[in-house]
Every structure is written in C-alpha cells, then in structure tokens.
Write a protein that holds these residues in place. Structure first.
Motif, mmCIF file in Angstrom:
data_model
loop_
_atom_site.group_PDB
_atom_site.id
_atom_site.type_symbol
_atom_site.label_atom_id
_atom_site.label_comp_id
_atom_site.label_asym_id
_atom_site.label_seq_id
_atom_site.Cartn_x
_atom_site.Cartn_y
_atom_site.Cartn_z
ATOM 1 N N PRO A 1 67.637 28.089 -60.503
ATOM 2 C CA PRO A 1 68.388 26.943 -61.059
ATOM 3 C C PRO A 1 68.772 27.131 -62.524
ATOM 4 N N ALA A 2 67.906 27.746 -63.328
ATOM 5 C CA ALA A 2 68.217 27.990 -64.741
ATOM 6 C C ALA A 2 68.697 29.419 -64.905
ATOM 7 N N ARG A 3 69.870 29.579 -65.538
ATOM 8 C CA ARG A 3 70.382 30.926 -65.783
ATOM 9 C C ARG A 3 69.597 31.569 -66.918
ATOM 10 N N LEU A 4 69.107 32.765 -66.677
ATOM 11 C CA LEU A 4 68.445 33.548 -67.717
ATOM 12 C C LEU A 4 69.490 34.371 -68.455
ATOM 13 N N ILE A 5 69.513 34.281 -69.793
ATOM 14 C CA ILE A 5 70.411 35.108 -70.595
ATOM 15 C C ILE A 5 69.557 35.993 -71.492
ATOM 16 N N ARG A 6 69.735 37.296 -71.330
ATOM 17 C CA ARG A 6 68.950 38.264 -72.084
ATOM 18 C C ARG A 6 69.900 39.361 -72.559
ATOM 19 N N THR A 7 70.174 39.391 -73.855
ATOM 20 C CA THR A 7 71.171 40.329 -74.373
ATOM 21 C C THR A 7 70.767 41.783 -74.191
ATOM 22 N N SER A 8 69.495 42.061 -74.069
ATOM 23 C CA SER A 8 69.059 43.449 -73.857
ATOM 24 C C SER A 8 69.498 43.981 -72.506
ATOM 25 N N ASP A 9 69.973 43.096 -71.609
ATOM 26 C CA ASP A 9 70.469 43.529 -70.304
ATOM 27 C C ASP A 9 71.947 43.905 -70.340
ATOM 28 N N ILE A 10 72.566 43.842 -71.525
ATOM 29 C CA ILE A 10 73.988 44.162 -71.675
ATOM 30 C C ILE A 10 74.123 45.444 -72.483
ATOM 31 N N ALA A 11 74.796 46.431 -71.931
ATOM 32 C CA ALA A 11 75.005 47.705 -72.621
ATOM 33 C C ALA A 11 76.324 47.699 -73.378
ATOM 34 N N LEU A 12 76.287 48.245 -74.594
ATOM 35 C CA LEU A 12 77.456 48.396 -75.453
ATOM 36 C C LEU A 12 77.497 49.829 -75.975
ATOM 37 N N PRO A 13 78.634 50.287 -76.477
ATOM 38 C CA PRO A 13 78.667 51.593 -77.122
ATOM 39 C C PRO A 13 77.737 51.620 -78.338
ATOM 40 N N ASP A 14 77.298 52.802 -78.714
ATOM 41 C CA ASP A 14 76.436 52.961 -79.883
ATOM 42 C C ASP A 14 77.077 52.311 -81.109
ATOM 43 N N GLY A 15 76.261 51.613 -81.876
ATOM 44 C CA GLY A 15 76.731 51.018 -83.114
ATOM 45 C C GLY A 15 77.172 49.574 -83.000
ATOM 46 N N TYR A 16 77.143 48.996 -81.789
ATOM 47 C CA TYR A 16 77.534 47.604 -81.596
ATOM 48 C C TYR A 16 76.334 46.778 -81.149
ATOM 49 N N VAL A 17 76.322 45.512 -81.545
ATOM 50 C CA VAL A 17 75.249 44.599 -81.168
ATOM 51 C C VAL A 17 75.862 43.330 -80.597
ATOM 52 N N ILE A 18 75.092 42.646 -79.760
ATOM 53 C CA ILE A 18 75.556 41.412 -79.134
ATOM 54 C C ILE A 18 74.513 40.331 -79.332
ATOM 55 N N GLU A 19 74.982 39.100 -79.528
ATOM 56 C CA GLU A 19 74.084 37.966 -79.680
ATOM 57 C C GLU A 19 74.658 36.758 -78.964
ATOM 58 N N VAL A 20 73.807 35.820 -78.632
ATOM 59 C CA VAL A 20 74.209 34.580 -77.982
ATOM 60 C C VAL A 20 74.580 33.555 -79.049
ATOM 61 N N VAL A 21 75.740 32.926 -78.887
ATOM 62 C CA VAL A 21 76.188 31.885 -79.801
ATOM 63 C C VAL A 21 75.904 30.497 -79.228
ATOM 64 N N ALA A 22 76.146 30.316 -77.934
ATOM 65 C CA ALA A 22 75.910 29.017 -77.295
ATOM 66 C C ALA A 22 75.661 29.217 -75.812
ATOM 67 N N THR A 23 74.866 28.349 -75.214
ATOM 68 C CA THR A 23 74.592 28.370 -73.781
ATOM 69 C C THR A 23 74.770 26.968 -73.213
ATOM 70 N N GLY A 24 74.614 26.848 -71.896
ATOM 71 C CA GLY A 24 74.706 25.544 -71.253
ATOM 72 C C GLY A 24 76.100 24.956 -71.220
ATOM 73 N N LEU A 25 77.135 25.775 -71.410
ATOM 74 C CA LEU A 25 78.510 25.294 -71.401
ATOM 75 C C LEU A 25 78.969 25.073 -69.956
ATOM 76 N N ASN A 26 79.902 24.143 -69.789
ATOM 77 C CA ASN A 26 80.345 23.753 -68.453
ATOM 78 C C ASN A 26 81.741 24.305 -68.178
ATOM 79 N N PHE A 27 81.801 25.437 -67.460
ATOM 80 C CA PHE A 27 83.066 26.097 -67.139
ATOM 81 C C PHE A 27 83.899 26.396 -68.400
ATOM 82 N N PRO A 28 83.343 27.092 -69.402
ATOM 83 C CA PRO A 28 84.120 27.402 -70.609
ATOM 84 C C PRO A 28 85.223 28.408 -70.304
#
Length: 508
Positions: free
Chosen positions: A56-83
């Motif tokens: 029921p609750a979506r798990l968001i874990r940025t370590s599960d997302i791969a990017l090219p070397d030198g880039y980072v990803i972060e969460v800005v907002a969650t719980g949005l309704n069909f953004p």
C-alpha cells in the motif's frame, strides 16, 4: 504523504545499462522476426504494469536508481497525486501540476502546487477540467495545458495568486490523447501539443474502453488541413448497443463512430485540430498552426539554437485499425510540415505487412493523397516506451549541452499491445546530432521495469523532465504506480514523486 523516502542525496557509482540504438533497417528486421510464428505469438504479455500489486505504501529509495558517474539524485517531494509537470518562477521556486485524471477513468482534482522546502505542498490553484498535463512559467504567470476530458482542451493562465484566465478554448481533447505541453518559444509565444482522438484515425471499440466514446459519441479526429480519403472503413461490434450482441458499426476516418466515408471524400481541415503543435501569444490572441500529422505530441522543447523538438507516442496494436511494432519518435519540427499520421509510422507507410498485427490484416491507407512526403524522425524510442516529457541541456555545469533528456512513462501493455518484457520506466539521453539514445536514470537490476515490478524503491513512471532556471539541475516528475490488466489501467493515488538530479561538484 504515503510514501517512504530517502531524502539524502545518494551518489551512484555504477553506470546505467547501455541502451541499444536501432537503425531503421534493424527495426525492420526485428519486426519481421517477431511477426513470424513462434516466440512472440506463443508467449503471453509481460509489461511493467502487469505485476503483483505493490505494498500500500510506495517505497522510494534513491540508491535503487543508477546514474552515470558524477551525478546524484535526491527526492524533492512524495505523496503527489498523478503529477504531470514541473516549472519554476522568477525566484526559482518549484511548482508541480497534479493531473486530476488518469487512464482507468480515475478522476480527482487537478491542482497547481508550490513545493516548499522539505517537500510540503501548498495549493496555488485547482481546476475542474482534467487532466492538467503540464505547466510552464511565462510573463509572470503559470501557463497550464488543460487536457479537458470533460469540457474540451484549453490553455489557461494562472496568476501567482490563483486567478485563472483562459487563453485558448475548444481544443479537440475529449479522446484518447489530450492537450499537452506547454513551452515558451524564443519568439515569446506559448507552444503546445494536441493529441489525436483515436489510435490511428478511426473511432472504435477501444475508445469505448477508454471511456470517452460513451460520453461523446459524436467526437472524432479533426484534420488541420483538407484531406482526401481512400474511403477505407472498418466494421466492429457496436459497444453503444451492448443489449444487441449482433449489432455492428462501420466507421471511416475523421468521422464519428458508425459513419462511413467514400473514396475521394474531402474532410475539411480547421484549426484547432487533432495531432498538431500550435502556438498562441503569451497573453492570448490568435491561435496558429505550427505543424501537424503527429499522433500524440506530448513533450516540447527548444534547443539552445532555437530549434523545436517534439516527442510523439507511436501507434498501438489496438482498435479497429491496429498498427503493430511502431516506435515512439523524436521530431525536429519544421513549421508547416505534415509528419505522417495516420498513414505513416517511423517515416514509412503503415499499409505494409510489417505493421500488421500477428494474424491480423495490414492497416489500410486512409488518405488518397499525402499533404507532403513525411520527414524522418531524429530518433526512434523503444516500441510502447511512452516517451513523453523532454528538455534540453544548456549549461556546462550539468553537462551534455545540446542533448535531450526524455522521460519514459513505460509500457501500458496489454492495452497497447503485447510486450515480452517491460519497456521504458526511465529517463534517457538523446544525442540530437546522431539520434543515439542512452539510458541516463534507470532502476538498478539485471531486468528493466518500474520499482513495483522489481520489488525495489526506484522510479515508477517518469512522465516529465525539466531543467531549473539556471540549467544546473534536472527535475524528474514521476506519475506514480499504475498497474495494468486486461480491463485497463489501475492507477494508485498518492504515489507520485518529484526527483532532482545534479552533477557532483567534483565531476569534470
């Protein structure tokens, strides 16, 4: 908020899986192989949404997302309704649109939200005519594309205080695809896309499944200029008379369901129209046609040198005139040009065996004469990847200046046709000079797919990307969990998210 999130930036050391770039010849060979009896016809569909329902609750874990070397990803907002879209005001404040509608006939309230520090959302404005498919900032206000499944498509202007003004109304947006965009051009005009009512030009049973044929049985595609028809028409069961199992309806192109056409019949063109890119002054005024012959021109972006690029969702294997094995496209738009819908795919006629569904007929040509010879796409995306939002890098601090970044919503199998494995569900980078496509942000693992399919915490359905005003950060709008089965889409409210990708300061 109903999603768990890791809000700390997470450097990702492994590179995304390489993307296979297919030439036109290779795509043709692949289609011929798959169309032959054997593996493709024998196996069941296995799309990214055809999966066991997630927790029921979506798990968001940025370590599960791969990017090219030198880039980072972060969460800005969650719980949005069909953004669906993201933009920034003159001060760099972040804003997001929530659609208010999802395939699967789920209606909520379209909203424009200001994303506060820490991810809290403040409502700026609400609407009653979903879906809100995108937003941009221009001339001190927000410009929103209002898809209009209930009242027709519009382009609206929303002041920072929430007051709303209609710039364009009456757009033909009751059907499968909606009013998309918008983006500000170098000429100061607002550019936007308008999708087609149907998959491939003829209203059919699939449009009843989408929900709109029952609401608007008179609706159909509208050409931008006069077209002359071959008279091709197709016969199906009549979903408007379910009590009569033997009732059939024969329908031609660019006419309402159950209406036949004749060889040589001319359908008058007009603006606004279906499958087009149009523009309007930023404060409203005369609506102008830019180009037409698209199927669903979803994402629009201008390159640093002022060239317009448009993503276009290719045909599906569904409806009265299914088209098999058709890619999504990236177009470089030349004003005044027709781009091929409903008779061309991948820059080629659809009236050939390679586009025939397995065991089905070749799609008939609908147009007696062509408005012009359609151009070739800049790039071909994977079949059914739903390649949607686009932006183009312009700042060396982020890198890849002049390359396009595209959000791939992911397949909607089996509704759109069969796939043997999940397609899309990531952000890709396109070299606009060569057409080569590479993965940029993709879920980790040996298999592709949304996080819910992989039982992980990464991306679900990226729908839009947008660089911030400085061009240093790429924001990714994730629509959230949307499962699929034989009855259609099963979206999960409150599972959308907004991510930000930046380049590490130490990267060269």
């Amino acid at each position: 908020m109903n999603a768990q999130a890791t809000n700390r930036p997470s450097p990702l050391r492994s590179r995304p899986r390489p993307t296979l770039f297919l030439t036109f010849a290779a795509l043709g060979a692949l289609a011929a192989l798959a169309a032959a009896p054997g593996c493709f016809s024998a196996r069941s569909s296995s799309g990214g949404g055809e999966t066991t329902p997630p927790a029921p609750a979506r798990l968001i874990r940025t370590s599960d997302i791969a990017l090219p070397d030198g880039y980072v990803i972060e969460v800005v907002a969650t719980g949005l309704n069909f953004p669906t879209g993201v933009t920034f005001d003159d001060a760099g404040q972040v804003y997001v649109t929530e659609s208010g509608y999802s395939y699967g006939e789920v209606f909520t309230t379209p909203r424009l939200l200001r994303v506060e520090p820490g991810g809290r959302a403040t409502v700026v404005a609400t609407g009653k005519n979903p879906p809100w498919t995108g937003v941009t900032w221009a001339d001190g206000a927000f410009i929103v594309s209002e898809g209009g499944v209930t009242e027709g498509g519009r382009i609206i202007r929303i002041a920072p205080g929430g007051q709303t003004q209609t710039l364009v109304a009456g757009l033909p947006s009751f059907g499968d695809h909606h009013t998309n965009g918008p983006v500000v051009g170098p000429d100061g005009f607002i550019y936007f896309g308008q999708g087609t009512a149907t998959n491939s030009g003829i209203v059919g049973e699939d449009n009843h499944k989408f929900g709109w044929l029952k609401r608007h049985p008179e609706f159909h595609d509208v050409p931008c200029k006069d077209v002359t028809l071959t008279g091709a028409a197709l016969t199906t069961s009549n979903p408007l008379t379910p009590q009569d199992k033997d009732d059939k309806a024969t329908t031609g192109a660019f006419v309402p369901f159950g209406t036949q056409t004749q060889k040589g019949q001319v359908i008058p063109g007009k603006v606004p129209c279906s499958g087009a890119v149009m523009r309007v002054p930023v404060r409203g005024g005369t609506l102008n046609l830019v180009a037409w012959g698209f199927r669903n021109p979803f994402g629009l972006a201008f390159s640093p040198d002022g060239k317009l690029f448009v993503t276009d969702n290719g045909y599906d294997d569904r409806g009265s005139r299914p088209v098999w094995g058709n890619a999504d496209y990236l177009w470089a738009v030349t004003p005044g040009t027709w781009y091929g819908w409903p008779d061309f795919a991948d820059g080629r006629p659809v009236a050939q065996d390679r586009y025939a569904p397995t065991g089905g007929p070749t799609p008939p040509a609908l147009l007696e004469t062509l408005p012009n010879q359609p151009p070739q796409p800049v790039a071909l995306f994977a079949v059914h990847s739903s390649s949607n939002g686009i932006d183009i890098s312009r700042d060396p601090s982020f890198g890849h200046v002049g390359d396009a970044f595209v959000a791939q919503f992911g397949d909607q199998a089996p509704d759109v046709g069969k796939v043997l494995h999940p397609v899309g569900f990531k952000v890709v980078r396109v070299d606009l000079k060569t057409g080569v496509i590479r993965d940029f942000a993709v879920n980790r693992g040996k298999d592709n797919g949304p996080a819910s399919h992989l039982k992980a915490g990464g991306l679900e359905r990226p729908i839009s990307v947008r660089f911030d005003r400085a061009g240093k950060s790429l924001y990714v709008v994730d629509f959230g969990v949307m499962l699929m089965d034989e009855r259609g889409a099963k979206p999960k409210q409150g599972t959308g998210a907004l991510f930000r990708i930046t380049r590490a300061a130490s990267a060269g």
